[in-house]
Design an enzyme around this catalytic site. Structure first.
Site, mmCIF file in Angstrom:
data_model
loop_
_atom_site.group_PDB
_atom_site.id
_atom_site.type_symbol
_atom_site.label_atom_id
_atom_site.label_comp_id
_atom_site.label_asym_id
_atom_site.label_seq_id
_atom_site.Cartn_x
_atom_site.Cartn_y
_atom_site.Cartn_z
ATOM 1 N N CYS A 50 -6.714 55.563 23.071
ATOM 2 C CA CYS A 50 -7.712 55.723 24.130
ATOM 3 C C CYS A 50 -8.728 56.805 23.767
ATOM 4 C CB CYS A 50 -7.039 56.066 25.446
ATOM 5 S SG CYS A 50 -8.208 56.191 26.820
ATOM 6 N N LYS A 89 -0.337 51.437 19.455
ATOM 7 C CA LYS A 89 -1.766 51.087 19.420
ATOM 8 C C LYS A 89 -2.527 52.290 18.862
ATOM 9 C CE LYS A 89 -5.863 49.356 20.329
ATOM 10 N NZ LYS A 89 -6.361 49.053 21.674
ATOM 11 N N GLY A 91 -4.915 43.079 15.325
ATOM 12 C CA GLY A 91 -6.228 43.694 15.282
ATOM 13 C C GLY A 91 -6.915 43.663 16.628
ATOM 14 N N ARG A 128 -11.851 43.465 26.128
ATOM 15 C CA ARG A 128 -13.002 43.240 27.017
ATOM 16 C C ARG A 128 -13.428 41.783 27.063
ATOM 17 N NH1 ARG A 128 -17.126 47.302 24.572
ATOM 18 N NH2 ARG A 128 -15.915 46.835 22.702
#
Length: 361
Positions: free
Chosen positions: A117, A158, A223, A249
């Site tokens: 993040c 991640k 990915g 997104r």
């Protein structure tokens, strides 16, 4: 980027295994802060995503959360969405591991550690992508989490490709990557941007190829980054050799991307965008799930951001969007559908520029 490869160059997509968890299709729904809740995950799975990950949760929150109506949805899993991953973010290794155990107790099939993040307030609290600057702490978090979580539950990580593009940052990335697999992680998801980039500039897919070559064929790499169309998903796999991709997104208000990717992977033509009636049907399903998850009072405001994204598939996107920007009730939702979706017509693929503002880890 290069054009989408012609049919003979399309990769043959294989099912995944994350530890002992089978994933039937290697194009999955990513964790999206503020978005990938139960309704979004379930719709992604119904439309063909092989797997979905919940929106990231703080370890401190997980240790304090109660089964109150206002917060219980964070740990609620629908019977039809398995397998589902729980993503966790925090600062301290011991607290992080305890938070992971809460996700296990809630029934998540995979525990995913967020070291990606790039949001400033997250970095300022030594969470998320900040850990890429401190390999020793990051590896300790992984080790403690792996030790705390039962052996049959896979732990994944991640990451972004580093804090920035310095050699030091690159070295730290690979130190954490190698240390994570040595500590027992089952897979890694790599976003092709740096933390410093946030969401600006292209995602470097070539770095994903380096990662896959570095860790070898027997370890799983997924990915992330710039996956806004179904063809992007297959092209990332074809160009990099990774094992799968996580759509972030590009899936907001667009669960059809997963069915479109499955069609391409099976050698069929790219399906047309959903018609207006098909869009309205899914939007109603989403609203119903939102009401069931959060209650009738909270659902309209929570659905507003999703409805705005769904309008990207409408050929009169800008006009339709304005009907949802002040939506505060189910009645307003139904009125907007009646105004813009009653007469059926072809839809459109969402323009790429509409995806530039959402947050993914």
């Amino acid at each position: 980027m290069n054009a989408f490869p012609s049919a003979p160059q399309l990769p043959t997509l294989q099912p995944l295994r994350i530890g002992n968890v089978p994933i039937d299709f290697p194009i999955v729904q990513a964790a999206l802060s503020g978005y990938s809740d139960l309704p979004m995950r379930l719709l992604a799975r119904r439309h063909g995503a092989g797997y979905a990950i919940c929106e990231v949760m703080l370890d401190q929150f997980l240790l304090a959360v109660k089964k109150r109506q206002k917060t219980k949805h964070f740990l609620t899993i629908h019977p039809d969405e398995a397998p589902v991953g729980g993503q966790l973010m925090g600062a301290e290794p011991e607290q992080f591991a305890a938070g992971a155990l809460r996700l296990v107790e809630a029934g998540f099939d995979v525990i995913d550690i967020n070291f990606g993040c790039p949001v400033k307030k997250v970095l300022g609290r030594c969470r998320g992508g900040f850990h890429l600057s401190q390999p020793a702490v990051a590896i300790e978090i992984i080790r403690r989490t792996r030790d705390m979580v039962p052996d049959h539950i896979p732990v994944t990580v991640k990451m972004r490709r580093g804090i920035d593009d310095t050699q030091q940052s690159r070295d730290q990335f690979f130190e954490i990557l190698d240390g994570g697999f040595d500590a027992g992680i089952a897979a890694v998801t790599v976003h092709g941007r740096t933390v410093e980039q946030r969401y600006i500039g292209p995602s470097r897919w070539e770095f994903l190829r380096e990662v896959k070559q570095h860790i070898g064929p027997d370890r799983v790499v997924l990915g992330s980054g710039d996956l806004f169309r179904a063809e992007d998903c297959l092209r990332m796999i074809a160009e990099t050799g990774i094992d799968g991709v996580t759509v972030a997104r590009g899936a907001i208000g667009n669960p059809w991307i997963f069915a479109q990717a499955r069609a391409l992977a099976e050698g069929r033509p790219l399906p047309p965008p959903p018609t207006l009636h098909q869009q309205a049907d899914v939007m109603r399903q989403h609203f119903d799930l939102c009401e069931q998850t959060y209650g009738e009072d909270r659902a309209p405001l929570l659905m507003r951001k999703f409805c705005i994204k769904y309008t990207a598939s409408h050929p009169r996107m800008d006009e339709v969007r304005s009907s949802f920007t002040r939506m505060r009730s189910r009645e307003a939702f139904d009125a907007a559908l009646a105004q813009h979706y009653t007469e059926d017509a072809p839809g459109q693929y969402p323009p790429r520029e509409v995806h530039r503002t959402q947050s993914e880890g």
